[in-house]
Write a protein that holds these residues in place. Structure first.
Motif, mmCIF file in Angstrom:
data_model
loop_
_atom_site.group_PDB
_atom_site.id
_atom_site.type_symbol
_atom_site.label_atom_id
_atom_site.label_comp_id
_atom_site.label_asym_id
_atom_site.label_seq_id
_atom_site.Cartn_x
_atom_site.Cartn_y
_atom_site.Cartn_z
ATOM 1 N N MET A 1 0.820 -1.207 0.000
ATOM 2 C CA MET A 1 0.000 0.000 0.000
ATOM 3 C C MET A 1 0.860 1.266 0.000
ATOM 4 O O MET A 1 0.486 2.283 -0.600
ATOM 5 N N ALA A 2 2.021 1.223 0.633
ATOM 6 C CA ALA A 2 2.891 2.398 0.689
ATOM 7 C C ALA A 2 3.419 2.781 -0.679
ATOM 8 O O ALA A 2 3.656 3.967 -0.960
ATOM 9 N N ALA A 3 3.606 1.785 -1.547
ATOM 10 C CA ALA A 3 4.148 2.065 -2.882
ATOM 11 C C ALA A 3 3.093 2.559 -3.862
ATOM 12 O O ALA A 3 3.449 3.137 -4.909
ATOM 13 N N GLU A 4 1.818 2.382 -3.565
ATOM 14 C CA GLU A 4 0.770 2.730 -4.530
ATOM 15 C C GLU A 4 0.714 4.219 -4.858
ATOM 16 O O GLU A 4 0.608 4.586 -6.028
ATOM 17 N N PRO A 5 0.754 5.129 -3.862
ATOM 18 C CA PRO A 5 0.743 6.552 -4.234
ATOM 19 C C PRO A 5 1.935 6.949 -5.098
ATOM 20 O O PRO A 5 1.804 7.770 -6.016
ATOM 21 N N LEU A 6 3.097 6.371 -4.833
ATOM 22 C CA LEU A 6 4.284 6.692 -5.632
ATOM 23 C C LEU A 6 4.140 6.162 -7.053
ATOM 24 O O LEU A 6 4.592 6.800 -8.005
ATOM 25 N N THR B 1 3.092 4.374 4.596
ATOM 26 C CA THR B 1 2.721 5.240 3.473
ATOM 27 C C THR B 1 3.344 6.620 3.641
ATOM 28 O O THR B 1 3.879 7.202 2.689
ATOM 29 N N ALA B 2 3.292 7.155 4.879
ATOM 30 C CA ALA B 2 3.914 8.447 5.137
ATOM 31 C C ALA B 2 5.428 8.371 4.950
ATOM 32 O O ALA B 2 6.038 9.258 4.343
ATOM 33 N N GLY B 3 6.039 7.295 5.458
ATOM 34 C CA GLY B 3 7.482 7.138 5.323
ATOM 35 C C GLY B 3 7.928 7.006 3.881
ATOM 36 O O GLY B 3 8.939 7.596 3.469
ATOM 37 N N TRP B 4 7.161 6.252 3.102
ATOM 38 C CA TRP B 4 7.529 6.081 1.689
ATOM 39 C C TRP B 4 7.274 7.358 0.889
ATOM 40 O O TRP B 4 7.922 7.589 -0.133
ATOM 41 N N GLY B 5 6.340 8.184 1.359
ATOM 42 C CA GLY B 5 6.171 9.486 0.719
ATOM 43 C C GLY B 5 7.418 10.335 0.878
ATOM 44 O O GLY B 5 7.858 11.012 -0.064
ATOM 45 N N VAL B 6 8.019 10.287 2.071
ATOM 46 C CA VAL B 6 9.269 11.017 2.309
ATOM 47 C C VAL B 6 10.396 10.436 1.460
ATOM 48 O O VAL B 6 11.181 11.174 0.841
ATOM 49 N N LEU B 7 10.482 9.098 1.415
ATOM 50 C CA LEU B 7 11.520 8.462 0.585
ATOM 51 C C LEU B 7 11.347 8.813 -0.887
ATOM 52 O O LEU B 7 12.332 9.044 -1.606
ATOM 53 N N GLY B 8 10.090 8.850 -1.333
ATOM 54 C CA GLY B 8 9.833 9.214 -2.724
ATOM 55 C C GLY B 8 10.287 10.622 -3.035
ATOM 56 O O GLY B 8 10.808 10.899 -4.127
ATOM 57 N N ALA B 9 10.117 11.528 -2.077
ATOM 58 C CA ALA B 9 10.560 12.903 -2.283
ATOM 59 C C ALA B 9 12.083 13.011 -2.293
ATOM 60 O O ALA B 9 12.657 13.814 -3.035
ATOM 61 N N LEU B 10 12.749 12.185 -1.463
ATOM 62 C CA LEU B 10 14.214 12.249 -1.362
ATOM 63 C C LEU B 10 14.916 11.480 -2.476
ATOM 64 O O LEU B 10 15.920 11.956 -3.027
ATOM 65 N N LEU B 11 14.412 10.282 -2.785
ATOM 66 C CA LEU B 11 15.108 9.393 -3.715
ATOM 67 C C LEU B 11 14.464 9.319 -5.093
ATOM 68 O O LEU B 11 15.066 8.773 -6.026
#
Length: 422
Positions: free
Chosen positions: A245-250, A374-384
């Motif tokens: 689920m965390a990867a879906e928004p990305l 999901t929140a954590g992967w949003g941050v990772l998506g912004a950084l990486l």
């Protein structure tokens, strides 16, 4: 009355009229949920002109707070009849959702109201799921639990296929609030269906009367972590579902942004593969009959973890679209096999007087961890970047089969079935 009996018999087949009504109630509320899929963010953006941060908070904060609110529900529901609780949770969701079209019609709808309704619905969802598992265990003998869970799973995937397109059409014709009304009505119809199952439910054996203590709220987690068969399955499912689920928004950002997919292509990439879930759920029982419960859990749980890493190689055009459809089809098919077997295994290996607390703790952890990841992967998506973050989630998913139970145990002894279905 005879027509109701025929409907219950048609829905339940050999599982009986009472299960038929329960199944029909589940199908109705599931269809309502998928009709209203994405309605809250749409209302927030189009009606309330909310920004990205508010829309993200609506899904993540609402789910997390709802999970926290639901923590006391497990111990509270455990020693009460489950049928009235199921009806109450449905009516709570009906009333909460109905406030949105009412406020919209009066011109007083606010973002805070959307957030509060999402919290109430999330908490009621957890309470309903916990009580429904315990109710199902009193409704059917152990040998029929897999059949029942497979039917719920196939129904879930069927409504996933047909709900969002119908909901999108309804929004186009009637506006963004129309599907919220449909969702609210579906919970009212679900409550009526559960009421039709009848009043024959054993009263749970209550421990000595004593006020609930703070430590009682942790009973479900204590039971799971102390059980050598439930513990690895718990960590596996929570981590797997959270990472997926965390990867879906990305993935949405990647497909609709840099790769240039049209919205209809994005919708098709996730709607069409849901057929795999329907097929997988239909195969779950034959596979268990032939290969055994533990082997099916291990193989399906391993295979479902292999697919998501492929999304890191997504490219533009038709080839990229086919890649997403193929990955999602394989993933959803394996989940369609795994989920009903897992749900059945969990019920069989949980003592009857612990089912509600166990399922409540399981659902609370799943919702909270999904919101956190999901929140954590949003941050990772912004950084990486979204592609790297999606790939990282896929790599971590490859390790989740290591958490699966390595050996099965005999189900716990249960009370006399005749008395439990009195």
């Amino acid at each position: 009355m005879r027509s109701g009996h025929r409907l219950g018999h048609l829905l339940g087949q050999r599982l009986g009229r009472r299960f038929g009504w329960l199944w029909g109630a589940y199908a109705t509320s599931a269809l309502g949920t998928w009709l209203a899929f994405g309605a809250f963010p749409l209302i927030a953006v189009r009606v309330l002109h909310a920004g990205p941060a508010e829309v993200a908070a609506l899904s993540s904060v609402g789910a997390a707070v709802g999970a926290a609110v639901a923590v006391p529900l497990g111990p509270w529901v455990e020693f009460r009849r489950k049928r009235p609780v199921l009806i109450a949770m449905d009516l709570m969701r009906f009333a909460a959702l109905l406030t949105i079209p009412t406020a919209f019609a009066l011109g007083v709808l606010t973002f805070l109201q959307l957030l509060l309704v999402s919290v109430v619905v999330a908490a009621a969802d957890i309470g309903f799921r916990a009580a429904s598992g315990a109710y199902l265990k009193t409704l059917l003998p152990e040998e029929d639990l897999l059949v029942a869970n497979a039917r719920f799973e196939s129904t879930a995937w069927t409504t996933t296929i047909i709900g969002p397109p119908l909901g999108g059409a309804a929004i186009g014709l009637l506006g963004p609030v129309a599907t919220v009304v449909a969702d609210a009505v579906s919970y009212l119809l679900s409550a009526l269906g559960i009421r039709a199952t009848g009043r024959h439910e054993p009263r749970p054996e209550r421990r000595e009367a004593a006020p609930m203590r703070a430590g009682d709220l942790l009973d479900g987690w204590r039971y799971i972590l102390a059980d050598a068969t439930l513990r690895p399955l718990f960590f596996n499912t929570v981590l797997f579902n959270g990472l997926v689920m965390a990867a879906e928004p990305l993935l949405a950002v990647l497909m609709l942004g840099p790769l240039g997919f049209a919205p209809w292509q994005y919708g098709l990439a996730f709607a069409a593969p849901s057929i795999g879930g329907l097929l997988g759920s239909r195969l779950a029982r034959p596979l268990v009959t032939r290969f055994g419960q533990h082997r099916v859990l291990l193989v399906a749980g391993t295979l479902r973890a292999i697919w998501p890493v492929g999304l890191a190689f997504l490219g533009p055009g038709t080839g990229g679209l086919l890649l997403v459809i193929g990955v999602e089809l394989g993933l959803i098919f394996c989940c369609g096999v795994f989920n009903p077997v897992c749900a059945t295994y969990r019920l069989q290996h949980t003592a009857t007087d612990r089912v509600t607390r166990t399922l409540s703790a399981w659902a609370v952890t799943a919702k909270a961890s999904t919101a956190l990841l999901t929140a954590g992967w949003g941050v990772l998506g912004a950084l990486l970047g979204p592609r790297t973050a999606i790939g990282l989630a896929g790599v971590l998913l490859l390790a989740t089969p290591l958490l699966l139970l390595r050996r099965t145990a005999a189900p716990l002894p249960q009370p006399d079935p005749a008395s439990s279905r009195a």
